[in-house]
Design an enzyme around this catalytic site. Sequence first.
Site, PDB file in Angstrom:
ATOM      1  N   TRP B 321       1.141  -1.133  -0.403  1.00  0.00           N
ATOM      2  CA  TRP B 321      -0.084   0.005   0.250  1.00  0.00           C
ATOM      3  C   TRP B 321       0.787   1.091  -0.133  1.00  0.00           C
ATOM      4  CZ3 TRP B 321      -0.663   4.077   3.185  1.00  0.00           C
ATOM      5  CH2 TRP B 321      -1.648   5.061   2.449  1.00  0.00           C
ATOM      6  N   HIS B 322       1.512   0.842   0.961  1.00  0.00           N
ATOM      7  CA  HIS B 322       2.446   2.151   0.460  1.00  0.00           C
ATOM      8  C   HIS B 322       3.406   3.022  -0.504  1.00  0.00           C
ATOM      9  CE1 HIS B 322       2.080   1.894   5.151  1.00  0.00           C
ATOM     10  NE2 HIS B 322       2.266   3.208   5.112  1.00  0.00           N
ATOM     11  N   GLY B 323       4.005   1.515  -1.191  1.00  0.00           N
ATOM     12  CA  GLY B 323       4.652   1.820  -2.455  1.00  0.00           C
ATOM     13  C   GLY B 323       5.089   1.163  -3.195  1.00  0.00           C
ATOM     14  N   PHE B 477       1.961   8.891  -1.392  1.00  0.00           N
ATOM     15  CA  PHE B 477       0.938   6.939  -1.508  1.00  0.00           C
ATOM     16  C   PHE B 477      -0.370   7.433  -1.967  1.00  0.00           C
ATOM     17  CE2 PHE B 477       3.955   7.027   2.979  1.00  0.00           C
ATOM     18  CZ  PHE B 477       4.233   6.520   1.428  1.00  0.00           C
TER      19      PHE B 477
END
Lengths: 496, 477
Positions: B321-323, B477
């Site tokens: 999700w963050h990257g 994000f």
Amino acid sequence: MQYSSSISSSNRRFLAALAVGLLALVAVDHWLYARRGFLDLFGPATQEGQILAKLDKAPRFAAAADIIMFGSSFTRSGISTQPFLDKGILPFNFGISAGGPLFAYYALAHIRPVLEAREKKPVLVLEINEPAGETNLNQFEHIFATVRTRSALIRDFPDLLQHAREHDKTSQFLAGVFLPSLRYRAYGRYVLGGGRFHDGSLAGNEDAGGYAAINSIRPDELPAVEEASGPAPYPASTMTYIERFLRIAAELDAPVVLYRFPNVKHWSSRRTAELVAHFRAAFPTLNIVSLGKEDIALTRDDIQSCCGMHLNANGSDKVAAALIDKLGLRGDRENLARRWRALVDETRIPAPALWTGGSPDTRVAGADGGLTIDFNGTGKNDDVLMSPAFTVYPGMAAGWLNLDMAFDLSAGHIWVAIDDVEDSGDVRNASHVRLPQGDPAIEDRQIMRHGGMTLVRIARTEQVRLRITQIGDGVEGRLTLRRLWSEPRPESPVRR
Amino acid sequence: MNFVSAEYFVLLSIAVLTVRFLPHRWSVRVLLLLSFIFYGWDNPAYLPILLFLGLIGYVGGLAIDRHRTPGVLWALILLSLSSLLYFKYLGFFTRVLSDLSGIALSRPPEFSVHALVLPIGISFFTFQAISYIVDVYWRDVAPERSPTMFMLFKAFFPQLVAGPIERAGHLIPQLKQLGTDDRREQDLALGGFLILKGIFLKIVIADNLAVFVNSFYGDIAARSPLDALLATYFFSIQIYADFYGYTLLALGSARLLGIDLISNFAHPYFAENIQQFWRRWHITLTTWFRDYVYIPLGGNRGAPARTVFNIALVMLLVALWHGANYTFIVWGAGHAALLALYHLYQIGRSRIAPDQARRSAGLFVRGISLLVTFHLVTFLWIFFRAPSVEAAGQVILKLWSGMVPGSSDAVTAMPYTGFYLFITALFIVFAVLDRATNMEARLKAASLPLQAAAIAAILLLTYAAPFDAIQFIYFQF
């Protein structure tokens, strides 16, 4: 839903405190910005300091100068003073680091009343080279250094906002309209960090004519210049401010030179011609002269050694000479000294006879109170002479010097170094400045400090560096002469 | 649009006046318009993506209410995820496949990672869209029938680009009451206080430390082990101050409009174990994964192995999700390992000494636990910040070389370290006060001159911030 009166009263008190806190911020902003409080506190070693120093002395010079040059460091360090003085022409270099047409317009507007009062108008040189149109050359610092009131910012709001938007500085600009002193955020952390800031971009290395010399020489050959494939359009705001500049020039009836910096990687002669034709059509009554690469033949020896594209003192001489030739300028040699003296305030610093250090054998006192140094008796890197402490620049930050110097009246060349400066380039520590030889107005003074200018005369300067050392808490300084080379000084500017 | 900018100040002022003076119906419309302006300010090209997801959410909510089947649910979830997958993960997964197979997969130029600029905040509003659809499917909320109201829920500007990830059941009822709140003074005061706190954390703490950290990571090889140590601590503070500061600005902005958003932080660096940390850090994201992934997977109700698997899977998703980068996967794996170990430790402890497990630890043990947890989290932030796993390894080696006498390869020292340590001290004072006291109540209880002086001092401290605005970390994000 109802809530208690005590909650209500504490909320009201907090909102009132918030309002007072914001008012305090506005008051500090006013003092820092409108009253120039930041400069008072921390000295002029910022880009703003450089701009304001020039703006402050500009009206004086505008009243006398025969030619005034506006532009970026390509002008400030690219059009030298000496060739003009040799012809009896009084120049004023109004170039500022990263100054584009926006700054040029406000600078011209600043001296407009002085120019209006003059019968004979000076030639106005406006740098319009491509970098002035590049997106990274924003004029943010210049706007807030020059336009000092909110009302003035609001008056020119549409054009300034357009410029900010084109240079991705919208937020900073809008915030600056509310609180212009937010500009000082760029320096605040260095001040709080107990260090210094060097955003002054060569602050202190200008001669009295406003030129800041660069002395190094490019080590390799110049790359071939490529003919640009197509026109590189200027941002709209750049065009707007060139036109605003030309409008004032037309109203003053002052001749204008549109100057394109000659040391470029890409070159479009067609683009230059189109641009000049465009402005000639827009201002048919204006005498517009174009000066560019085709007028100035540069060699490797004319370019600085480091990373940039700037011209060194040799190249700057060529540009100045080209300007004189192209315009057919003729000066008044006989009256130059008188006119020059009128621009300068004088403050004497300790006479050279009082200086100490080095070997007494190397010094010969002159009957006029001056001093001749025999460098044959000194070694490389020897301190030859050191002055007593003297007042250099009230309000100067400790460890930093903004001398706005003009050096060497008679012997051609002298080096100036500011001690203890974190040098990031090849220029900041050294200035190479020349003034008219044998000027009778200043011949009898060996070293002088004049409001905003220091003048030095030394009999033989070929192997000398002048160092400014032991800067006290903003009020005292000391000059040291040091021999730099054991061999004769090369003819051209020194390679570093 | 950046929260800390003049244009946001203007936009927020218009929003507050709108809610104060316009009738509810118009307030909703104007706020929606302002939200679109907020999102499209820097790049209007992303607006269609927001509208697309809004449309899917709105139509999807109505559709799943009528056709409540898993097939429709999964179709809507995948549709909601489509933009995110395309913009954020396509390039990464292609790279992973390429790395795994050892073959450079040829991609059409438009699929190049470099060609795709990630729409700001896409991960946040995608997750919000999914939670809405699932909540309607679970009958936790009724589908919103007004498209304007639904779109405002999706695009409400204070929470649009970096959360908190609001649930429909919490935000929509408040939006329906917009402008009818009679606690305006309280809202204005609390909103003002939260914004002031947020400005302090963002501009004074995070942005200053960012200068040091960015400079360090810009040339790791040239820096000394001490710089590496400082940069590691500073980033730990920076990311918290940046994200918490953003959250406070979001909460404060919403509060000025009479809206109460969910707080994302509960003093995470005072956590005494890694589980506590995740209950206090980015709360709306962790509760999202808890509610929509972890618990449906079985949570911790199964065998320890199953729980460990669930934890690992959730942390992998949190990382992704963050990257889309290996660095985030290593970071997530590190946290997964710590969480799994802690879970197993708890199980073992409750079996071996059930009485002791129920007793709370002494102050000394708690202090040590706090320090250990903070340092573990701080260490793992290296992977979060580093541009690549190799760079993270370089930082760790540099830290190691500083611990082994004689092995230091110190090259340069960063300038103005004293100033950054001063900023760190300011942060520590703030964090302790924030944890130990109700700062708002304390400030309000003070006399007017004292309050005004404190507020002025905070505002004046912003002069110590860098000149150019530094984007919020979580905006990416």
